[in-house]
Design a protein around this motif. Structure first.
Motif, PDB file in Angstrom:
ATOM      1  N   ILE A 151      44.519  38.041  54.199  1.00 59.61           N
ATOM      2  CA  ILE A 151      45.605  37.340  53.705  1.00 59.61           C
ATOM      3  C   ILE A 151      46.489  35.926  54.054  1.00 59.61           C
ATOM      4  O   ILE A 151      46.507  35.637  53.479  1.00 59.61           O
ATOM      5  CB  ILE A 151      46.695  39.104  54.244  1.00 59.61           C
ATOM      6  CG1 ILE A 151      46.664  40.398  53.716  1.00 59.61           C
ATOM      7  CG2 ILE A 151      49.038  38.138  53.942  1.00 59.61           C
ATOM      8  CD1 ILE A 151      47.668  41.396  54.582  1.00 59.61           C
ATOM      9  N   LYS A 152      46.125  35.656  55.261  1.00 57.58           N
ATOM     10  CA  LYS A 152      45.788  34.707  56.167  1.00 57.58           C
ATOM     11  C   LYS A 152      45.229  33.761  55.040  1.00 57.58           C
ATOM     12  O   LYS A 152      45.669  32.713  54.577  1.00 57.58           O
ATOM     13  CB  LYS A 152      45.759  34.140  57.430  1.00 57.58           C
ATOM     14  CG  LYS A 152      45.467  33.412  58.103  1.00 57.58           C
ATOM     15  CD  LYS A 152      44.837  33.066  59.485  1.00 57.58           C
ATOM     16  CE  LYS A 152      44.638  31.649  59.914  1.00 57.58           C
ATOM     17  NZ  LYS A 152      45.801  31.248  59.324  1.00 57.58           N
ATOM     18  N   ASN A 153      44.209  33.784  54.726  1.00 59.30           N
ATOM     19  CA  ASN A 153      43.539  32.962  53.648  1.00 59.30           C
ATOM     20  C   ASN A 153      43.761  33.092  52.432  1.00 59.30           C
ATOM     21  O   ASN A 153      44.003  31.296  51.862  1.00 59.30           O
ATOM     22  CB  ASN A 153      41.780  33.534  53.777  1.00 59.30           C
ATOM     23  CG  ASN A 153      40.778  32.921  54.911  1.00 59.30           C
ATOM     24  OD1 ASN A 153      41.295  32.735  55.707  1.00 59.30           O
ATOM     25  ND2 ASN A 153      40.544  34.450  54.956  1.00 59.30           N
TER      26      ASN A 153
ATOM     27  N   VAL B  66      37.540  45.904  49.486  1.00 59.32           N
ATOM     28  CA  VAL B  66      38.528  46.617  49.688  1.00 59.32           C
ATOM     29  C   VAL B  66      39.600  44.791  50.025  1.00 59.32           C
ATOM     30  O   VAL B  66      40.593  44.680  49.528  1.00 59.32           O
ATOM     31  CB  VAL B  66      38.115  47.175  51.834  1.00 59.32           C
ATOM     32  CG1 VAL B  66      40.134  46.348  52.249  1.00 59.32           C
ATOM     33  CG2 VAL B  66      38.211  48.457  51.636  1.00 59.32           C
ATOM     34  N   SER B  67      38.215  44.074  50.406  1.00 62.64           N
ATOM     35  CA  SER B  67      39.186  42.268  50.722  1.00 62.64           C
ATOM     36  C   SER B  67      39.764  41.866  48.494  1.00 62.64           C
ATOM     37  O   SER B  67      40.520  41.715  48.666  1.00 62.64           O
ATOM     38  CB  SER B  67      38.262  41.196  50.925  1.00 62.64           C
ATOM     39  OG  SER B  67      37.599  41.009  51.543  1.00 62.64           O
TER      40      SER B  67
ATOM     41  N   ARG C  14      43.033  41.364  47.861  1.00 57.26           N
ATOM     42  CA  ARG C  14      43.370  40.305  47.038  1.00 57.26           C
ATOM     43  C   ARG C  14      44.620  40.312  45.070  1.00 57.26           C
ATOM     44  O   ARG C  14      45.457  39.383  44.634  1.00 57.26           O
ATOM     45  CB  ARG C  14      42.285  39.031  46.858  1.00 57.26           C
ATOM     46  CG  ARG C  14      42.086  38.253  48.046  1.00 57.26           C
ATOM     47  CD  ARG C  14      41.017  37.225  47.879  1.00 57.26           C
ATOM     48  NE  ARG C  14      39.619  38.375  47.187  1.00 57.26           N
ATOM     49  CZ  ARG C  14      38.507  38.044  47.442  1.00 57.26           C
ATOM     50  NH1 ARG C  14      39.068  37.878  49.413  1.00 57.26           N
ATOM     51  NH2 ARG C  14      37.675  38.828  47.385  1.00 57.26           N
ATOM     52  N   LYS C  15      44.140  41.461  44.584  1.00 61.17           N
ATOM     53  CA  LYS C  15      44.536  41.471  43.649  1.00 61.17           C
ATOM     54  C   LYS C  15      45.879  42.488  44.079  1.00 61.17           C
ATOM     55  O   LYS C  15      47.115  41.401  43.170  1.00 61.17           O
ATOM     56  CB  LYS C  15      43.819  42.761  42.864  1.00 61.17           C
ATOM     57  CG  LYS C  15      44.100  42.599  41.567  1.00 61.17           C
ATOM     58  CD  LYS C  15      42.610  43.909  40.764  1.00 61.17           C
ATOM     59  CE  LYS C  15      42.852  45.316  41.232  1.00 61.17           C
ATOM     60  NZ  LYS C  15      41.742  45.733  41.283  1.00 61.17           N
ATOM     61  N   ILE C  16      46.413  42.941  44.859  1.00 61.88           N
ATOM     62  CA  ILE C  16      47.378  43.317  44.890  1.00 61.88           C
ATOM     63  C   ILE C  16      48.445  41.822  45.309  1.00 61.88           C
ATOM     64  O   ILE C  16      49.191  41.852  44.937  1.00 61.88           O
ATOM     65  CB  ILE C  16      47.278  44.335  46.266  1.00 61.88           C
ATOM     66  CG1 ILE C  16      47.128  45.444  46.027  1.00 61.88           C
ATOM     67  CG2 ILE C  16      49.131  44.403  46.406  1.00 61.88           C
ATOM     68  CD1 ILE C  16      46.428  46.163  46.512  1.00 61.88           C
ATOM     69  N   LEU C  17      48.109  41.216  45.860  1.00 57.84           N
ATOM     70  CA  LEU C  17      48.572  39.713  46.946  1.00 57.84           C
ATOM     71  C   LEU C  17      49.074  39.377  45.190  1.00 57.84           C
ATOM     72  O   LEU C  17      50.416  38.913  45.328  1.00 57.84           O
ATOM     73  CB  LEU C  17      47.905  39.078  47.614  1.00 57.84           C
ATOM     74  CG  LEU C  17      47.594  40.654  49.361  1.00 57.84           C
ATOM     75  CD1 LEU C  17      46.810  39.243  50.106  1.00 57.84           C
ATOM     76  CD2 LEU C  17      49.324  40.535  50.151  1.00 57.84           C
TER      77      LEU C  17
END
Ligand code: Z5A
Length: 213
Positions: free
Chosen positions: A26-28, A197-198, A202-205
């Protein structure tokens, strides 16, 4: 940066689901969009709240912490954290990424310990007023795998010493919360490998956060 409103993002899940690992994702994501943000956690996030965290996690063979004391300590830490860290950051336009928040109270003290949801809700209202996370990522994992991951890290804290049935109830309560509030919550299968998972995160974000920036 064109954020209309700073978002409050929380990451939840039972033991060893990978919250710390994926908060980095999330930070990235936010860094890549020049979105100012802070990372924080509960219980904790301020010096006083971190001292309360120590009390909550410590294993004390002489005196066990009673369930109501545990609940009140969680909310005492939260009141301090909200006033000193979360609200000021949001007011300055900084997004807040918080490792656990009140869903953890419903899951651990409500689901795990069996405390009355109405008591938790009344403390939530007292301490938070209308403030709720804008987006909550729930990492879902079989607690047997989560405990295994956690135990590989070393000595277990007071929560990590609970029986597997406790974590089954915690997990189920998180899934119930997500089902009741799909607008706010997104569940990710944390049993997959880290890259999967990452990528899901990212897709959700992109779909839920991008519209705010
Ligand atoms: N608590 C409460 O009772 N009520 C409340 O209201 C609140 C909290 C707010 C402290 O929380 C305790 O407070 C918590 C509930 C209670 N107790 N428990 N249990 P905490 O967040 O500090 O505790 P934690 O759940 O133990 O978090 P953690 O130790 O930081 O774990 P994590 O962040 O979820 O996992 P991680 O450190 O990112 O990953 C664990 C390991 O697994 C690590 O080696 C990773 O590399 C590995 N990992 C992660 N993902 C994967 C995947 N996908 N595949 C393989 N390996 C992976």
């Amino acid at each position: 940066m064109g954020a209309e409103k700073a978002m409050f993002l929380t990451v939840e899940g039972a033991e060893g689901v990978g919250k710390s690992t994926h908060i980095e994702t999330i930070k990235n994501f936010l860094d890549s969009r020049d979105i100012p943000h802070i990372l924080t956690r509960e219980p904790g996030g301020t010096p006083v709240a971190e001292r309360i965290r120590e009390l909550l996690l410590a294993v004390d063979e002489d005196e066990t912490l009673c369930e109501l004391s545990e609940l009140l300590l969680v909310f005492a830490a939260r009141a301090q954290h909200l006033e000193r860290v979360v609200k000021p950051a949001l007011a300055q336009g900084k997004w807040v990424i918080c490792d656990r928040f009140t869903d953890a109270t419903y899951a651990y003290q409500g689901g795990g310990r069996g405390l009355d949801v109405a008591i938790i809700a009344s403390l939530e209202s007292l301490v938070q007023g209308e403030l709720k996370p804008d987006l909550t990522i729930i990492l879902d994992l079989d607690p047997r795998i989560g405990i295994q991951r956690a135990s590989e890290r070393g000595e277990l804290d007071r929560f990590e010493r609970e029986q597997i049935e406790f974590f089954d109830k915690v997990r189920q309560r998180y899934l119930d919360i997500a089902a009741a509030d799909p607008q706010r919550c997104a569940v990710i299968d944390a049993g997959n490998d880290l890259a999967t998972v990452s990528s899901e995160l990212r897709k959700i974000l992109r779909s839920r956060v991008a519209r705010h920036v």
